[in-house]
Design an enzyme around this catalytic site. Structure first.
Site, PDB file in Angstrom:
ATOM      1  N   ARG A   1       0.515 -48.261 -60.067  1.00 41.68           N
ATOM      2  CA  ARG A   1       1.730 -47.697 -60.657  1.00 41.68           C
ATOM      3  C   ARG A   1       1.573 -46.182 -60.640  1.00 41.68           C
ATOM      4  NH1 ARG A   1      -0.970 -45.070 -63.562  1.00 41.68           N
ATOM      5  NH2 ARG A   1       0.968 -44.336 -64.470  1.00 41.68           N
ATOM      6  N   GLY A   2       2.632 -45.507 -61.084  1.00 44.69           N
ATOM      7  CA  GLY A   2       2.639 -44.041 -60.981  1.00 44.69           C
ATOM      8  C   GLY A   2       3.355 -43.689 -59.687  1.00 44.69           C
ATOM      9  N   ALA A   3       4.346 -42.785 -59.788  1.00 41.78           N
ATOM     10  CA  ALA A   3       5.258 -42.560 -58.667  1.00 41.78           C
ATOM     11  C   ALA A   3       4.556 -42.274 -57.330  1.00 41.78           C
ATOM     12  CB  ALA A   3       6.242 -41.455 -59.031  1.00 41.78           C
TER      13      ALA A   3
ATOM     14  N   ARG B   1      10.244 -51.510 -57.357  1.00 41.12           N
ATOM     15  CA  ARG B   1      10.450 -50.681 -58.546  1.00 41.12           C
ATOM     16  C   ARG B   1      11.765 -49.923 -58.352  1.00 41.12           C
ATOM     17  NH1 ARG B   1       5.758 -49.319 -61.806  1.00 41.12           N
ATOM     18  NH2 ARG B   1       7.336 -48.801 -63.373  1.00 41.12           N
TER      19      ARG B   1
ATOM     20  N   GLN C   1      -0.375 -47.126 -70.657  1.00 43.09           N
ATOM     21  CA  GLN C   1      -0.976 -46.320 -69.574  1.00 43.09           C
ATOM     22  C   GLN C   1      -1.811 -45.160 -70.126  1.00 43.09           C
ATOM     23  OE1 GLN C   1       2.225 -47.304 -69.642  1.00 43.09           O
ATOM     24  NE2 GLN C   1       3.101 -47.549 -67.625  1.00 43.09           N
TER      25      GLN C   1
ATOM     26  N   ASP D   1       8.893 -39.318 -62.544  1.00 37.03           N
ATOM     27  CA  ASP D   1       9.163 -40.379 -61.564  1.00 37.03           C
ATOM     28  C   ASP D   1      10.330 -40.041 -60.661  1.00 37.03           C
ATOM     29  OD1 ASP D   1       7.771 -41.756 -63.961  1.00 37.03           O
ATOM     30  OD2 ASP D   1       7.495 -43.048 -62.208  1.00 37.03           O
TER      31      ASP D   1
ATOM     32  N   ASN E   1      10.856 -39.760 -66.675  1.00 35.90           N
ATOM     33  CA  ASN E   1       9.430 -40.079 -66.765  1.00 35.90           C
ATOM     34  C   ASN E   1       9.298 -41.226 -67.760  1.00 35.90           C
ATOM     35  OD1 ASN E   1       6.634 -39.518 -66.081  1.00 35.90           O
ATOM     36  ND2 ASN E   1       6.403 -38.749 -68.157  1.00 35.90           N
ATOM     37  N   LYS E   2       8.077 -41.672 -67.956  1.00 35.36           N
ATOM     38  CA  LYS E   2       7.821 -42.832 -68.809  1.00 35.36           C
ATOM     39  C   LYS E   2       8.553 -42.751 -70.147  1.00 35.36           C
ATOM     40  CE  LYS E   2       6.044 -45.735 -67.935  1.00 35.36           C
ATOM     41  NZ  LYS E   2       6.854 -46.866 -67.408  1.00 35.36           N
TER      42      LYS E   2
END
Ligand code: MRU
Length: 362
Positions: free
Chosen positions: A58-60, A101, A211, A252, A262-263
């Site tokens: 995960r993570g852009a 995603r 995360q 993201d 973002n998250k």
């Protein structure tokens, strides 16, 4: 690694997000960290798609790199001999990967780069296209690491002239695990630490997927950067007490006006930072900027499986009959962002013209 010296950034080489050895992609299983360091093997596109969807990776930027390898694996997997069959096979696999995603634009950016290789090599034979696709995926991975090192350097420049060590707060994981290595927001933290400029990092745990607590803390611990973990609702307390000099997070998807998705939880932090007059930095590669999305209003927000909220590490914390929602991202408004730190340098508000200039010059 190609040309250029990345050795000064090698301190985090003990965090290895992905390992490519044709035809297999191994991904550190981020669902199992920090308790187990095991790798998830992908030998076909379905496994790559599952790994992205289920947050093995995960993570852009890491999602983008993984998807690029997913396309390379799809090409290697092709069994036929006719070019039109190859093209429809590739179309189908790229479309499957694009559905994994929603918010991280790096996924679509990487898939478009891979598609372009197929289009630009229209006249080439299948074997040649396959080799070019593999090379392109490797290039995307290498470029990402190189860009992240520049994010670290550009972040250092932003804090130049400060003599006091910094207490920074970060949210989610924008570290080596979210990229090919070194990270985005954590690239800046790493570079500041190596320059002797970090006193402490406050790590938001980042419910529901944790995360921050599970991944960012693991990375900081490995690199001996001082930190402590808080639950997300404690951030306001520390900011109000003057215990945070800057909030540094990743993104993201950044809209053309600078609004940054973002998250989930990032929006609240940006408002807190503004209220208490501390700087709020977004750190991201230019590939995270979606020039075709005008404002944050237009950024699609992924809503994930409700079990992520219902459970903590697989254990139910609320009864089944209670309704829950699980939006995975929110958007920090451009007006609450002090600067966006990219590989091209830090950009300050108003962002729109400066973002356009970066794209015009490419
Ligand atoms: O749902 P995730 O874990 O993929 O979300 C990741 C984030 O929101 C990160 O902060 C962002 O991708 C930046 S990663 C360099």
């Amino acid at each position: 690694m190609g040309n250029g010296d990345l050795s000064k950034y090698s301190g985090d080489s003990n965090v290895c997000t992905l390992k490519w050895k044709r035809p297999v992609l191994k991904l550190i299983d981020q669902r199992k960290l920090p308790f187990e360091e095991v790798y998830f093997e992908c030998t076909n596109t379905e496994e790559v798609a599952e790994a992205i969807k289920e947050m093995v990776v995960r993570g852009a930027p890491a999602i983008g790199v993984t998807a690029a390898y997913g396309v390379a694996i799809a090409a290697l997997d092709f069994k036929g001999s006719r070019k039109d069959d190859f093209l429809s096979h590739m179309d189908e696999k790229i479309s499957d990967l694009s559905k994994t995603r929603t918010t991280a634009v790096n996924l679509f950016w990487a898939l478009n780069r891979m598609k372009k290789i197929i289009i630009d090599n229209d006249a080439a034979d299948i074997g040649e296209v396959i080799e070019k696709l593999i090379l392109e995926a490797e290039k995307i991975e290498e470029e990402d690491l190189r860009i992240n090192c520049r994010l670290g350097d550009n972040g250092l420049k932003v804090f130049e002239g400060r003599d006091r060590k910094l207490k920074v707060l970060t949210h989610c994981n924008a570290g080596a695990l979210a990229t090919s290595g070194y990270g985005t927001a954590l690239a800046v933290v790493r570079s500041l630490y190596r320059a002797g400029k970090i006193e402490n990092v406050i790590v938001d745990e980042t419910r529901p997927f944790l995360q921050g607590a599970r991944l960012t803390a693991w990375e900081l611990h490995k690199e001996k950067i001082p930190f402590f973990i808080i639950s997300d609702n404690m951030a306001g307390y520390y900011i109000s007490k003057g215990e945070v000099d800057a909030v540094i997070v990743g993104a993201d998807r950044i809209a053309a006006n600078g609004d940054s998705a973002n998250k989930i939880g990032t929006l609240g932090l940006s408002i807190l930072a503004k209220y208490y007059r501390i700087p709020f930095y977004i750190v991201a590669p230019v590939s995270t900027i979606d020039i075709n999305t005008e404002t944050g209003e237009d950024i699609p927000i992924e809503e994930r499986d409700e079990r992520e909220v219902r459970e903590v590490l697989g254990k139910a914390i609320i009864p089944e009959y209670m309704p829950v929602r699980n939006p995975a991202f929110d958007v920090a408004k451009a007006e609450n962002i002090t600067a966006i730190i990219t590989e091209e340098g830090a950009i300050f508000p108003p962002f729109d013209k400066k973002i356009k200039k970066i794209f015009d010059s490419r």
